[in-house]
Design an enzyme around this catalytic site. Structure first.
Site, PDB file in Angstrom:
ATOM      1  N   SER A  97      23.241  -8.365 -11.559  1.00 36.81           N
ATOM      2  CA  SER A  97      22.221  -7.899 -10.637  1.00 36.81           C
ATOM      3  C   SER A  97      22.719  -6.834  -9.556  1.00 36.81           C
ATOM      4  CB  SER A  97      21.380  -8.607  -9.785  1.00 36.81           C
ATOM      5  OG  SER A  97      20.252  -8.371  -9.192  1.00 36.81           O
ATOM      6  N   ASP A 245      17.260  -2.094  -7.880  1.00 39.58           N
ATOM      7  CA  ASP A 245      18.633  -2.753  -7.678  1.00 39.58           C
ATOM      8  C   ASP A 245      19.361  -2.523  -9.012  1.00 39.58           C
ATOM      9  OD1 ASP A 245      17.126  -4.493  -9.535  1.00 39.58           O
ATOM     10  OD2 ASP A 245      17.846  -6.316  -8.731  1.00 39.58           O
ATOM     11  N   ASP A 247      20.094  -4.039 -11.879  1.00 43.19           N
ATOM     12  CA  ASP A 247      19.755  -4.604 -13.197  1.00 43.19           C
ATOM     13  C   ASP A 247      18.191  -3.886 -13.184  1.00 43.19           C
ATOM     14  OD1 ASP A 247      19.061  -6.567 -11.478  1.00 43.19           O
ATOM     15  OD2 ASP A 247      18.797  -8.041 -13.197  1.00 43.19           O
ATOM     16  N   ASP A 249      15.166  -5.094 -12.162  1.00 39.76           N
ATOM     17  CA  ASP A 249      14.189  -6.043 -12.067  1.00 39.76           C
ATOM     18  C   ASP A 249      13.613  -5.946 -10.701  1.00 39.76           C
ATOM     19  OD1 ASP A 249      16.211  -7.400 -10.790  1.00 39.76           O
ATOM     20  OD2 ASP A 249      15.806  -9.379 -11.833  1.00 39.76           O
TER      21      ASP A 249
END
Length: 455
Positions: A97, A245, A247, A249
């Site tokens: 992340s 962010d 990743d 999501d």
């Protein structure tokens, strides 16, 4: 081999290679098959340099246990959830992340993106993987096969089918991908890379995929990481700014003046849109979301359901309640139409649709959803989390109108101010969130609570 420091409450997360290496990934891949019983799975990875090797090692572990693997390759986390739902397969996403470059990790799910957390299989995966690392991993009599799949177009097409942006007024949109996966998915979903163009002029910031994050950390909840976005929105006279962010999501939104829009306001805005399509439905919100959210949900005929913090808890509650939508103050947004999973892209599309379907500014549009003053999350390092929580409870006990311990300590004051104090799962921290009807009411409670917490 002890993986307890690597396996967190919701996922696997650690530094590479000292905590997470290909041997560990291989053992976890084998354990994943043992726990899920899957005959076929899908894997994906983000732009970090260590992602492909770790994902392939995980696949090797799955093959050892007789499962076949669909390798989706480069993906955002919500693309992996799409793959799990669309292909009806358990999945594993390799990402850390917003963590720094030396980290990587694994987010795992069952078929149709059902989350795997500490209480839903992750502890068993850890224990079995430890045994494989200690004793070795025997090859299956009938190992599975590997195939590659490019799902970017299918993902983009699916999202565009959920929110139609083709008829909105033209909007100028600055997008900060933070060198993360938004640089891969935004051109496909909001641009014209794989589908026809929308009435959006995209101004890209840091779309180059680079897991070293050379420009800023890919965590838009930290104010320092959206400064470039704010500056560019104003300079470009754009209608809106969106940051993803690492990743992709989660998404964070700023208005035309560069002012941040609270994730709670985004939650309320999207909730009203989803309730218009599914009247009377449940809307999930975690306990640090603004109290404006349940109020607005009720005003629009919905049923607010309060839950503890954490995506595995919220996904489970989404499924139990058959909720149409859920939001967290960390800018995770969950949709029934997306297998109850979180997707920052779909939330961004809802905000763009709401803005483009009317003539006003984003600030005007979101004003009705921002009713209270919030402190933001304030972290304090403490030696005794339980002791400090007990001290805070005692300090407010005789004045509180309500106290609960759904997740940490939540205290409601008679004047409408409230706070939640939670212990970190991974660090010696207490996390404080305060909200009040006025700046003065919020600050008074914040300062008193911090004085007790910090001794």
């Amino acid at each position: 081999m002890d993986l307890s420091a690597l396996v967190k409450a919701y996922d696997v997360r650690g530094t590479v290679p000292d905590e997470l290496d290909e041997d560990v990934a291989r053992a976890i891949g084998a354990a994943f098959i043992d726990v899920t019983g899957a005959e076929r799975i899908v894997t994906a990875h983000d732009m970090r340099e260590t992602g492909p090797g770790l994902a392939r090692a995980f696949a090797e572990g799955a093959l050892h246990r007789g499962a076949s693997v669909v390798e989706a390759g480069l993906s955002s986390t919500d693309m992996l959830y799409f793959a799990s739902g669309h292909l009806e397969l358990p999945g594993a996403m390799f990402t850390a992340s917003h963590n720094p470059a030396q980290y990587n990790g694994i987010k795992m799910c069952r078929t149709k993106a059902v989350a795997i957390g500490q209480d839903s299989g992750l502890t068993e995966i850890r224990d079995i993987a430890e045994a494989y690392l200690d004793k070795g991993l025997a090859a299956a009599a009938n190992p599975g096969t590997v195939e590659q799949a490019d799902l970017l177009r299918a993902y983009a097409d699916y999202l565009r089918g959920l929110v139609d942006l083709s008829g909105i007024r033209p909007l100028k949109v600055v997008v900060d991908a933070g060198n993360g996966m938004g640089g891969y998915t935004v051109p496909a979903v909001l641009g014209d890379a794989v589908l026809p163009a929308l009435p959006l002029t995209i101004v890209p910031l840091y779309f180059q995929l680079d897991g070293s994050f050379p420009n800023h950390e890919a965590n838009p909840l930290e104010p320092a990481n959206i400064v470039d976005l704010q500056r560019t929105v104003v300079a470009e006279q754009a209608d809106i700014g969106i940051a993803f962010d690492g990743d992709a999501d989660r998404c964070f939104v700023v208005d035309a003046a560069g002012e941040p829009v609270s994730p709670s306001a985004v939650t309320a805005l999207v909730a009203t849109r989803e309730l218009a399509k599914a009247p009377g439905s449940a809307i999930i919100h975690n306990l640090i979301t603004s109290h404006a959210v349940p109020e607005i949900v009720r005003e629009h005929g919905g049923r607010p359901v309060r839950t503890r913090v954490g995506h595995s808890f919220i996904k489970a509650e989404m499924a139990r309640e058959d909720a149409v939508f859920g939001g967290e103050h960390s800018a995770h947004y969950y949709f029934r139409e997306f297998w109850f999973a979180d997707t920052g892209m779909l939330a961004a599309m809802h905000v763009l649709a709401a803005l483009g379907e009317q003539p006003g500014t984003l600030a005007d549009l979101t004003a009705e959803f921002s009713r209270y003053v919030a402190s933001g999350e304030i972290n304090s390092t403490v030696d005794d989390q339980a002791g400090r929580l007990a001290a805070v409870r005692a300090a407010f006990a005789d004045r509180a109108s309500d106290v609960d311990e759904l997740d940490g300590l939540t205290v409601q004051m008679p004047d409408g101010a409230w706070f939640n104090l939670r212990a970190s799962n991974t660090e010696p921290l207490l996390r404080l969130n305060v909200e009040g009807p006025t700046e003065q009411a919020m600050a008074a409670v914040r300062d008193e609570a911090l004085a007790v917490i910090r001794g």
